[in-house]
Design a protein around this motif. Structure first.
Motif, PDB file in Angstrom:
ATOM      1  N   TYR A  78       0.861  -1.209   0.000  1.00  0.00           N
ATOM      2  CA  TYR A  78       0.000   0.000   0.000  1.00  0.00           C
ATOM      3  C   TYR A  78       0.890   1.249   0.000  1.00  0.00           C
ATOM      4  CZ  TYR A  78      -2.706  -3.795   1.959  1.00  0.00           C
ATOM      5  OH  TYR A  78      -3.260  -5.019   2.183  1.00  0.00           O
ATOM      6  N   TRP A  79       1.931   1.178   0.846  1.00  0.00           N
ATOM      7  CA  TRP A  79       2.873   2.299   0.911  1.00  0.00           C
ATOM      8  C   TRP A  79       3.481   2.547  -0.470  1.00  0.00           C
ATOM      9  CZ3 TRP A  79       8.250   1.534   0.128  1.00  0.00           C
ATOM     10  CH2 TRP A  79       9.005   2.715   0.185  1.00  0.00           C
ATOM     11  N   ASN A 193     -14.925   9.062   7.132  1.00  0.00           N
ATOM     12  CA  ASN A 193     -16.201   9.419   6.482  1.00  0.00           C
ATOM     13  C   ASN A 193     -16.050  10.702   5.683  1.00  0.00           C
ATOM     14  OD1 ASN A 193     -17.502   7.259   7.505  1.00  0.00           O
ATOM     15  ND2 ASN A 193     -18.385   8.339   9.275  1.00  0.00           N
ATOM     16  N   TRP A 194     -15.332  11.634   6.284  1.00  0.00           N
ATOM     17  CA  TRP A 194     -15.163  12.929   5.619  1.00  0.00           C
ATOM     18  C   TRP A 194     -14.355  12.773   4.330  1.00  0.00           C
ATOM     19  CZ3 TRP A 194     -11.111  16.807   5.113  1.00  0.00           C
ATOM     20  CH2 TRP A 194     -11.615  18.063   4.711  1.00  0.00           C
ATOM     21  N   TRP A 195     -13.291  11.985   4.412  1.00  0.00           N
ATOM     22  CA  TRP A 195     -12.488  11.754   3.203  1.00  0.00           C
ATOM     23  C   TRP A 195     -13.349  11.108   2.114  1.00  0.00           C
ATOM     24  CZ3 TRP A 195      -7.411   9.401   5.718  1.00  0.00           C
ATOM     25  CH2 TRP A 195      -6.627  10.446   6.202  1.00  0.00           C
ATOM     26  N   MET A 196     -14.164  10.129   2.532  1.00  0.00           N
ATOM     27  CA  MET A 196     -14.986   9.421   1.532  1.00  0.00           C
ATOM     28  C   MET A 196     -16.049  10.359   0.950  1.00  0.00           C
ATOM     29  SD  MET A 196     -15.463   6.840  -0.204  1.00  0.00           S
ATOM     30  CE  MET A 196     -14.909   5.262   0.340  1.00  0.00           C
ATOM     31  N   TYR A 233     -12.127   3.438  -1.332  1.00  0.00           N
ATOM     32  CA  TYR A 233     -11.709   3.646   0.054  1.00  0.00           C
ATOM     33  C   TYR A 233     -10.238   4.068   0.118  1.00  0.00           C
ATOM     34  CZ  TYR A 233     -11.219   3.189   5.043  1.00  0.00           C
ATOM     35  OH  TYR A 233     -10.990   3.481   6.361  1.00  0.00           O
ATOM     36  N   GLU A 234      -9.415   3.293  -0.551  1.00  0.00           N
ATOM     37  CA  GLU A 234      -7.985   3.608  -0.520  1.00  0.00           C
ATOM     38  C   GLU A 234      -7.719   4.975  -1.167  1.00  0.00           C
ATOM     39  OE1 GLU A 234      -5.431   0.651  -2.296  1.00  0.00           O
ATOM     40  OE2 GLU A 234      -3.610   1.676  -1.595  1.00  0.00           O
TER      41      GLU A 234
END
Ligand code: HEM
Length: 491
Positions: A78-79, A193-196, A233-234
């Motif tokens: 992921y990194w 949630n905010w990011w999404m 999501y990512e």
């Protein structure tokens, strides 16, 4: 904390340039010499580029696949893919001169300082946040929430944050009787949630043709095919993280710039003179930077004199190793103590004093030519090492040149006079919080316009930039509405 580590360095490092200690059962190699940092984290980067676990953040290393915080991740898949994406987006933004966003926000900040100078610490952070929110979602109105969100994460990850980072067994109490875990779950869920929401909102605006260029749109248009990210999501996390990480990092040197200038009026005068002469009385732009070595020297010296990540950021070893005869076990943390690097008297004679001439005059160990290019803050030890080196160096340099240049063009930065006593109020040099990214404690100072004409010009520049921004947003929306109307009539 960095001062304690530094004090121990003077006692225990000797000529080695490092010493071992243990904190809460974890072995830590504190590195106090640049050559050792280079040896361990650049030459041996292959197995020294992991991160330590941060106990009070769920799955901070993304070992279990949470994929949330790029700078905290272990050295995993992921990194690797998020680092690639972040690097590509920040490079493209810099090549596009940030679509003029930095100039726009610097002008807004000058106008806010003229209207409400006493609130400078908050407007300074808000400027850095607005730059990131526009680059990321093309929406400066998100800045207040974004700053709050960044503060929550910064506090949670810092040793001086929740007590569970120090008294680690407390973290393992069952959640029903564990207020720290419940608080962190709430913080985490709100942030995610905010990011999404931001990503979903961007997609909706794109469908309507209403979304102007930004990192979130860039991902939704092309990135999902090219980047190997697992999905929304990512993506929402990596894009959100870019916005967060550029706030307090940049606000730190900006705050310390104010302190440097108030304490060194002779250097402030030299920066102002250079700007006046080289920019023909205009506010400096990035095109002017090669002709502004004194401005760049004062920025770099501010970051050397008052670094805002003074402990450095730890790496963790992924394999046993032997270094200069010492056995280092897998899992050892390597702490590159930036405060020590930046106070090395061999490289920086008179290290405790603000001496920008060390970057400008032959004879100093750090002097480098050509002055059109040097000094530059890029590759300073403060940006870390090897495979984990900071991805925001160009953005930081550009934003500091624009913002510090604008300040010096518009204001004389001075101490504030206490009206009752007639004495200048002190601007402390060594009062700050002790989070991982530090900032000075609140202080007072004066922003004196350099002349009435300069003040009026600054206000005019902001009005002009604000009007242009509104017009461009309106025209973009108009075009989208016309296209939609056309589609509707054709159907
Ligand atoms: C004065 C400003 C800044 C300082 C002093 C700073 C410092 C650092 C340090 C010390 C690290 C860890 C390096 C290591 O582990 O060896 C880091 C990582 C990082 N920085 Fe910065 N930074 C600054 C500004 C920024 C900005 C403006 C951005 C982006 C907008 C940014 C993005 C990142 C990212 C994404 C990482 C994680 C890299 C990784 O773990 O692979 N930084 N930074």
């Amino acid at each position: 904390m960095w001062l304690k580590f530094y004090e121990w360095a003077n006692k225990y490092s000797g000529l080695n340039g490092f010493y071992m200690t243990e904190i809460l059962g974890s072995p830590i190699l504190v590195v106090t010499d640049e050559a050792v940092a280079e040896e361990l984290m650049v030459k041996r980067a292959r197995y020294n580029s992991d991160r330590p676990t941060i106990i009070s953040i769920f799955d901070s290393k993304s070992t279990d696949g949470s994929m949330e915080y790029l700078p905290l991740m272990g050295k995993n898949q992921y990194w690797a893919r998020q680092r690639r994406l972040t690097h590509a987006y920040l490079t493209e933004a810099s090549n596009a001169h940030y679509h003029g966003i930095m100039y726009h926000e610097a002008k807004r900040w000058l106008a806010r300082l003229l209207e409400d100078p006493d609130n400078f610490q908050s407007s300074l952070e808000d400027m850095a946040s607005k730059v990131m929110c526009q680059l990321t979602w093309d929406d400066p109105s998100l800045s207040e929430y974004c700053t709050k969100s960044a503060w929550g994460l910064l506090t949670q990850m810092s040793p001086a944050g929740p007590i569970t980072n120090v008294l680690t067994p407390l973290w393992h109490l069952p959640e029903v009787i564990n207020p720290w875990k419940r608080a962190e779950r709430k913080r985490h869920d709100e942030q995610q949630n905010w990011w999404m929401e931001r990503l979903v909102h961007t997609r909706a605006k794109m469908i309507l043709g209403l979304q102007r260029p930004c990192f979130a749109r860039q991902y939704l248009e092309k990135g999902h095919k090219r980047s190997n990210l697992s999905g929304d999501y990512e993506a929402s996390c990596v894009v959100g993280m870019i916005a967060l990480v550029g706030i307090f990092t940049v606000a730190g040197p900006l705050s310390y710039w104010l302190i440097s200038m108030v304490h060194h009026p002779q250097w402030q005068g030299r920066v102002q003179k250079e700007i006046d002469e080289e920019c023909n009385g205009q506010m400096p732009t990035l095109e002017d930077a090669p002709r502004l070595p004194i401005l760049r020297a004062c920025i770099k010296e501010t970051m050397r004199w008052r670094p805002n990540v003074p402990t450095g950021v730890a790496h963790e070893m992924e394999a046993d190793d032997v270094y200069r005869g010492y056995f280092l076990a897998k899992g050892t943390r390597i702490l590159p103590l930036d405060w020590a690097f930046l106070r090395n008297p061999m490289k920086y004679p008179d290290p405790d004093n603000f001496r920008p001439e060390r970057w400008l005059e032959p004879g100093w160990p750090t002097y480098q030519e050509p002055l059109t290019q040097f000094p530059t803050i890029k590759s300073m030890t403060s940006f870390g090492w090897g495979q984990r080196q900071c991805l925001g160096q160009t953005l930081t340099q550009d934003e500091l040149i624009v913002a510090c240049g604008a300040l010096s063009w518009c204001f004389n930065l001075k101490p504030k006079r206490d009206l009752a006593t007639g004495v200048d109020m002190p601007v402390p040099l060594d009062k700050s919080n002790s989070l991982l990214i530090i900032k000075p404690d609140p202080f007072q100072m004066t922003f004196e316009p350099r002349s009435e004409a300069r003040k009026q010009e600054a206000l005019r520049l902001w009005e002009e930039s604000d009007a242009r921004d509104k017009r461009e947003r309106y025209e973009f929306a108009q075009k989208a509405t016309i296209t939609l109307e056309k589609l509707r009539t054709e159907i």
